[in-house]
Design a protein around this motif. Structure first.
Motif, short mmCIF file in Angstrom:
data_model
loop_
_atom_site.label_atom_id
_atom_site.label_comp_id
_atom_site.label_asym_id
_atom_site.label_seq_id
_atom_site.Cartn_x
_atom_site.Cartn_y
_atom_site.Cartn_z
N SER A 1 0.84 -1.20 0.00
CA SER A 1 0.00 0.00 0.00
C SER A 1 0.87 1.24 0.00
O SER A 1 1.89 1.29 0.70
CB SER A 1 -0.92 0.02 1.24
N VAL A 2 0.49 2.24 -0.80
CA VAL A 2 1.16 3.54 -0.83
C VAL A 2 0.08 4.61 -0.71
O VAL A 2 -0.83 4.67 -1.55
CB VAL A 2 1.96 3.75 -2.13
N ARG A 3 0.17 5.44 0.33
CA ARG A 3 -0.84 6.47 0.55
C ARG A 3 -0.17 7.76 1.03
O ARG A 3 0.98 7.76 1.46
CB ARG A 3 -1.88 6.02 1.58
N ASP A 4 -0.91 8.85 0.98
CA ASP A 4 -0.43 10.11 1.54
C ASP A 4 -0.34 9.98 3.06
O ASP A 4 -1.14 9.27 3.69
CB ASP A 4 -1.40 11.24 1.17
N TRP A 5 0.60 10.69 3.67
CA TRP A 5 0.82 10.51 5.11
C TRP A 5 -0.34 10.96 5.96
O TRP A 5 -0.42 10.59 7.14
CB TRP A 5 2.13 11.15 5.53
N SER A 6 -1.29 11.68 5.39
CA SER A 6 -2.50 12.01 6.14
C SER A 6 -3.34 10.77 6.42
O SER A 6 -4.26 10.80 7.24
CB SER A 6 -3.34 13.03 5.35
N ARG A 7 -3.02 9.64 5.73
CA ARG A 7 -3.76 8.40 5.90
C ARG A 7 -3.00 7.41 6.81
O ARG A 7 -3.31 6.21 6.80
CB ARG A 7 -3.97 7.74 4.54
N THR A 8 -2.07 7.90 7.59
CA THR A 8 -1.27 7.01 8.44
C THR A 8 -2.15 6.21 9.40
O THR A 8 -1.93 5.01 9.60
CB THR A 8 -0.22 7.80 9.22
N ALA A 9 -3.15 6.83 9.99
CA ALA A 9 -4.02 6.11 10.92
C ALA A 9 -4.74 4.96 10.22
O ALA A 9 -4.91 3.88 10.80
CB ALA A 9 -5.04 7.07 11.54
N ASP A 10 -5.15 5.17 8.97
CA ASP A 10 -5.82 4.10 8.21
C ASP A 10 -4.86 2.94 7.96
O ASP A 10 -5.26 1.76 8.03
CB ASP A 10 -6.33 4.64 6.87
N ILE A 11 -3.61 3.26 7.63
CA ILE A 11 -2.61 2.21 7.40
C ILE A 11 -2.40 1.39 8.68
O ILE A 11 -2.30 0.16 8.63
CB ILE A 11 -1.27 2.84 6.94
N ILE A 12 -2.33 2.07 9.81
CA ILE A 12 -2.13 1.36 11.08
C ILE A 12 -3.30 0.41 11.35
O ILE A 12 -3.11 -0.74 11.77
CB ILE A 12 -1.96 2.38 12.22
N THR A 13 -4.52 0.87 11.08
CA THR A 13 -5.69 0.02 11.25
C THR A 13 -5.60 -1.21 10.35
O THR A 13 -5.89 -2.34 10.77
CB THR A 13 -6.97 0.81 10.94
N ASP A 14 -5.18 -1.00 9.10
CA ASP A 14 -5.06 -2.11 8.16
C ASP A 14 -3.96 -3.09 8.58
O ASP A 14 -4.11 -4.31 8.44
CB ASP A 14 -4.78 -1.59 6.76
N LEU A 15 -2.86 -2.57 9.11
CA LEU A 15 -1.79 -3.45 9.57
C LEU A 15 -2.24 -4.27 10.77
O LEU A 15 -1.95 -5.46 10.88
CB LEU A 15 -0.55 -2.63 9.94
N ARG A 16 -2.97 -3.63 11.69
CA ARG A 16 -3.47 -4.36 12.85
C ARG A 16 -4.42 -5.48 12.43
O ARG A 16 -4.46 -6.54 13.04
CB ARG A 16 -4.19 -3.39 13.79
N GLY A 17 -5.17 -5.23 11.36
CA GLY A 17 -6.10 -6.24 10.86
C GLY A 17 -5.46 -7.21 9.89
O GLY A 17 -6.16 -8.06 9.31
N ARG A 18 -4.14 -7.09 9.68
CA ARG A 18 -3.38 -7.96 8.77
C ARG A 18 -3.97 -7.91 7.36
O ARG A 18 -4.12 -8.92 6.67
CB ARG A 18 -3.34 -9.39 9.31
N ASN A 19 -4.32 -6.69 6.93
CA ASN A 19 -4.92 -6.50 5.62
C ASN A 19 -3.94 -5.98 4.57
O ASN A 19 -4.36 -5.63 3.46
CB ASN A 19 -6.10 -5.51 5.74
N ILE A 20 -2.66 -5.91 4.92
CA ILE A 20 -1.65 -5.43 3.97
C ILE A 20 -0.59 -6.50 3.80
O ILE A 20 -0.05 -7.02 4.79
CB ILE A 20 -1.01 -4.11 4.45
#
Length: 312
Positions: A284-303
């Motif tokens: 996944s590559v996103r703008d840093w304003s989406r860091t919280a979303d990335i963390i949620t996805d990592l916690r859910g093992r979705n990446i």
């Protein structure tokens, strides 16, 4: 300057917030890097939710960054201002600027972009050092658990290039699909499916996975324990271990302990990627304003692989 700050550990929807932080004050052996991209690691999500101690007051996350040196180190070490680099600071990297020890960065060739480079530090360095901990792997059977993460992708490709026969364990076949082209000879979705014995086990899941993987070792085999992604503690029965593989051993692994510097290992990783011998998996590559979303996805093992944020 703008930076990603820790949110409330109790608020899972806002593990981090974009706010203001003081400009870095570099030590004599530190360069200041303008960050263009950074990677988020599962260990940092554990720190944010209180699962790991933050270790010091004022801590902010950020260990994997790529960008450009805007202020060279005062002691004359490291690259000059204007040099593109990848770096592994101890923290504070999720920001517009970060101070990094010059021994913890490597120069980037023009062929390697910041997004790809940002996926290298923690996962790539860990994979390199795991290989050294295991010793020569040519012709040896290897079992790798939790293989779909960033470390798993690097470790699979590097170990396969060293001549190992790798069985990769991932939660689903889809998550592990890229591991076969990278050199794994077999992909399974549970340690119970493994057909041992294995000379080496790289274990990163914890919980029930570790004792099940330990039972798959050959006599004199080695299990290198480098993570507990399941967040479940391991319970080992002495008598099961005693009756298991003869003279098997469990190796403690800490990626921060090495005879090489982070910069030296980053230089090796950059060279391998530039030569087409190592292929980062960026899920996944996103703008840093989406860091919280990335963390949620990592916690859910979705990446699958690494998650990278771009700053700008």
């Amino acid at each position: 300057m703008k930076a990603i700050l820790p949110g409330s550990a109790a608020d899972t929807d806002k593990p981090v917030v974009l706010g203001e932080a003081a400009e870095p004050e570099p030590a004599a052996d530190e360069a200041v890097v303008a960050v263009e991209a950074y990677s988020v690691n599962r260990g940092e999500t554990f720190q944010l939710d209180g699962g790991l101690e933050r270790r010091w007051a004022g801590w902010r996350p950020g260990k994997d960054v790529a960008g450009t040196v805007i202020r060279a180190a005062a002691d004359g070490t490291g690259p000059a201002a204007g040099t593109r680099v990848v770096a592994h600071p101890p923290a504070y990297g999720w920001a517009e600027r970060v101070a990094v020890p010059t021994a913890s960065l490597a120069e980037l060739p023009d062929s390697l972009d910041a997004v790809t480079a940002a996926a290298l530090p923690l996962a790539g360095i860990t994979a390199l050092r795991l290989l050294r901990a295991a010793g020569p792997l040519a012709g040896r059977r290897v079992l790798l658990t939790g293989a779909s993460g960033g470390v798993g992708h690097y470790l699979t490709e590097l170990a396969a290039a060293s001549g190992a026969e790798i069985t990769a364990v991932t939660a689903t076949a889809e998550r592990g699909a890229r591991l076969l082209p990278l050199g794994a000879v077999e992909l399974i979705t549970s340690v119970d499916e493994a057909q041992g014995p294995y000379d080496v086990v790289f274990e990163s899941v914890g919980g029930a996975s570790l004792p099940a993987a330990l039972a798959q070792l050959a006599s004199g085999g080695q299990l290198v324990w480098f993570g507990q992604a399941s967040r479940e503690p391991v319970a080992l029965n002495f008598f099961d271990f005693f009756k298991g593989p003869n003279q098997a051993r469990i190796t403690h692994f800490d990626y921060t302990t090495s005879d090489t510097t982070y910069g030296q290992d980053l230089t090796a990783l950059v060279r391998l990627v530039a030569a087409g011998r190592l292929h980062p998996e960026i899920g996944s590559v996103r703008d840093w304003s989406r860091t919280a979303d990335i963390i949620t996805d990592l916690r859910g093992r979705n990446i699958r692989g690494n998650a990278v944020l771009t700053v700008g």
